[in-house]
Design a protein around this motif. Structure first.
Motif, short mmCIF file in Angstrom:
data_model
loop_
_atom_site.label_atom_id
_atom_site.label_comp_id
_atom_site.label_asym_id
_atom_site.label_seq_id
_atom_site.Cartn_x
_atom_site.Cartn_y
_atom_site.Cartn_z
N UNK A 1 0.86 -1.18 0.00
CA UNK A 1 0.00 0.00 0.00
C UNK A 1 0.89 1.23 0.00
N UNK A 2 0.44 2.28 -0.65
CA UNK A 2 1.23 3.51 -0.69
C UNK A 2 0.32 4.70 -0.42
N UNK A 3 0.69 5.49 0.59
CA UNK A 3 -0.03 6.70 0.93
C UNK A 3 0.93 7.88 0.80
N UNK A 4 0.70 8.70 -0.19
CA UNK A 4 1.63 9.80 -0.44
C UNK A 4 1.20 11.10 0.24
N UNK A 5 -0.11 11.33 0.28
CA UNK A 5 -0.60 12.60 0.80
C UNK A 5 -1.11 12.45 2.24
N UNK A 6 -1.51 13.57 2.83
CA UNK A 6 -1.91 13.60 4.24
C UNK A 6 -2.83 12.42 4.54
N UNK A 7 -2.43 11.61 5.53
CA UNK A 7 -3.04 10.31 5.72
C UNK A 7 -4.54 10.37 5.98
N UNK A 8 -5.00 11.37 6.70
CA UNK A 8 -6.43 11.46 7.01
C UNK A 8 -7.20 12.32 6.02
N UNK B 1 0.67 3.33 15.47
CA UNK B 1 0.79 4.78 15.60
C UNK B 1 1.93 5.27 14.71
N UNK B 2 1.74 6.47 14.14
CA UNK B 2 2.73 7.04 13.24
C UNK B 2 2.97 8.50 13.58
N UNK B 3 4.23 8.91 13.57
CA UNK B 3 4.60 10.30 13.85
C UNK B 3 4.86 11.02 12.55
N UNK B 4 4.24 12.20 12.39
CA UNK B 4 4.42 12.99 11.17
C UNK B 4 5.21 14.25 11.44
N UNK B 5 6.02 14.62 10.48
CA UNK B 5 6.81 15.85 10.61
C UNK B 5 5.98 17.03 10.12
N UNK B 6 5.25 17.63 11.06
CA UNK B 6 4.40 18.77 10.72
C UNK B 6 2.93 18.45 10.76
N UNK B 7 2.59 17.17 10.90
CA UNK B 7 1.17 16.79 10.89
C UNK B 7 0.74 16.12 12.20
#
Length: 208
Positions: free
Chosen positions: A57-64, A86-92
């Motif tokens: 699976x590939x998610x390129x854009x903002x996950x939600x 759980x996932x940590x985003x840089x800026x999100x």
């Protein structure tokens, strides 16, 4: 093969090679999660395509909110069960990922709007009680999954440094959390950070 794997899901764009990788983890169902500067890849290591590559699976854009076309940058990944990551985003901020029932995942986002100290998250760790600790570019946070509440720790709480480093968190076998920051290492005993809640009526004794 990261470059030749055939996508089974993608958001608005053709899936490409995983690049700029920062964080990665293998969950209990043998799925390889890789985050980086180009989003999130989830490889299924239990099966292979005819050419020997792994489906993913590939998610390129903002996950939600992929329709926003806002780039996603995932820097730390923490699987906690067969169905929860759980996932940590840089800026999100950070995300809670759960299977959506169609082979893909649904993502719930938590950010400064929910009480997070900073949206530039850096690392994730889980304590013995199930609390999720999130290091950021400005402050330490602990998330209570049951209450969906975030508690913030800063210098006034005893932290020497509040600017944490990329993907530098570890839950030790001794129950402590080891958190790397730009000036060294902080060790946290989660049992000594618990708050006491009182179910008592509020009474004003004086108004100034």
């Amino acid at each position: 093969s990261l470059h030749d794997a055939l996508p089974i899901y993608f958001d608005a764009v053709a899936a490409g090679p995983a690049s700029g990788c920062i964080g990665g983890a293998i969950d209990s169902l043998s799925r390889l999660w890789i985050g980086g500067s180009d989003g999130l890849h989830i490889f299924d290591l239990r099966s292979r395509n005819a050419d020997g590559s792994f489906p993913y699976l590939y998610y390129r854009y903002k996950l939600d909110n992929p329709s926003s076309l806002a780039s996603e940058h995932i820097c730390a990944i923490l699987p906690v069960s067969d169905s929860l990551v759980y996932l940590a985003g840089n800026g999100t901020g950070f995300y809670k990922a759960a299977p959506s029932g169609d082979g893909a995942f649904e993502f719930r986002n938590y950010s400064s709007a929910d009480g997070l100290s900073n949206n530039r998250t850096r690392g994730l760790a889980m304590d013995g009680g199930g609390g999720i600790w999130i290091t950021t570019d400005n402050g330490l946070n602990v998330f209570d999954p049951g209450k969906e509440q975030i508690r913030v720790f800063g210098k006034k709480d005893g932290l020497e440094n509040t600017q944490f480093f990329w993907n530098s968190t570890c839950a030790g076998t001794d129950g402590n959390l080891y958190l790397g920051h730009t000036c060294g290492l902080t060790v946290v005993n989660p049992d000594k950070t618990k708050t006491v809640e009182y179910d008592r009526p509020l009474r004003f004794t004086r108004i100034i």
